[in-house]
Design a protein around this motif. Structure first.
Motif, short mmCIF file in Angstrom:
data_model
loop_
_atom_site.label_atom_id
_atom_site.label_comp_id
_atom_site.label_asym_id
_atom_site.label_seq_id
_atom_site.Cartn_x
_atom_site.Cartn_y
_atom_site.Cartn_z
N VAL A 1 2.71 -36.23 -14.76
CA VAL A 1 4.00 -35.89 -15.33
C VAL A 1 3.80 -35.59 -16.81
N ALA B 1 10.90 -33.24 -18.70
CA ALA B 1 9.82 -33.65 -17.82
C ALA B 1 9.39 -32.50 -16.92
N SER B 2 8.10 -32.45 -16.64
CA SER B 2 7.57 -31.47 -15.71
C SER B 2 6.41 -32.10 -14.95
N ALA C 1 6.46 -35.95 -10.03
CA ALA C 1 7.08 -37.21 -10.40
C ALA C 1 6.97 -38.27 -9.31
N ILE D 1 16.27 -42.84 -12.08
CA ILE D 1 16.27 -41.38 -11.95
C ILE D 1 17.48 -40.87 -11.19
N GLN E 1 20.44 -39.15 -17.61
CA GLN E 1 19.43 -38.37 -16.91
C GLN E 1 20.11 -37.17 -16.27
N ASN F 1 19.14 -34.52 -13.70
CA ASN F 1 18.07 -34.14 -12.77
C ASN F 1 17.99 -32.62 -12.57
N LYS G 1 18.10 -30.49 -14.83
CA LYS G 1 17.29 -29.98 -15.95
C LYS G 1 16.00 -30.78 -16.14
N ASN G 2 15.78 -31.80 -15.28
CA ASN G 2 14.61 -32.67 -15.43
C ASN G 2 14.49 -33.20 -16.86
N THR G 3 15.61 -33.61 -17.39
CA THR G 3 15.66 -34.03 -18.79
C THR G 3 16.41 -35.35 -18.92
#
Length: 119
Positions: free
Chosen positions: A2, A24-25, A28, A53, A72, A74, A76-78
């Motif tokens: 990650v 995040a990328s 996961a 999460i 969180q 999700n 945008k995974n941010t």
């Protein structure tokens, strides 16, 4: 693996606000919480806030409760840390982390972003 990239740090006067972001990328797998830690010069790193999460359950260290909000997104995974009513003692390098449990088992870390609060 990650990868985490923080942004949003800066300098602000006491009583001001900042919002930190953690993008995040990657894979996961086995990551259940996103978290923010901080470390001030000469001090140990401390956990500031965690969010599951799923975005519902949050945890805060006592010194920031009522002033900081972790969230969180999700889509945008941010993860975000909204910091209000900042105090000089909040001055530190803030790190984003991806963790398997609250306050521990954090296997992935960002590079850190500096927050400076002047009186």
């Amino acid at each position: 693996q990650v990868q985490l990239v923080e942004s949003g740090g800066g300098s602000v006067q006491a009583g001001g606000s900042l919002r930190l972001s953690c993008a995040a990328s990657g894979n996961a797998y086995a990551v259940y919480y996103m978290a923010w830690f901080r470390q001030a010069p000469g001090k140990e790193r401390e956990g500031v806030a965690h969010v599951h999460i799923g975005g519902v359950n949050t945890y805060y260290t006592a010194s920031v409760k009522g002033r900081f909000t972790i969230s969180q997104d999700n889509a945008k995974n941010t993860a975000y840390l909204q910091m209000n009513s900042l105090k000089p003692e909040d001055t530190a390098t803030y790190y984003c982390a991806a963790c398997r449990a609250v306050w521990k088992d954090c296997n992935y870390w960002g590079q850190g972003t500096q927050v400076t609060v002047s009186s």
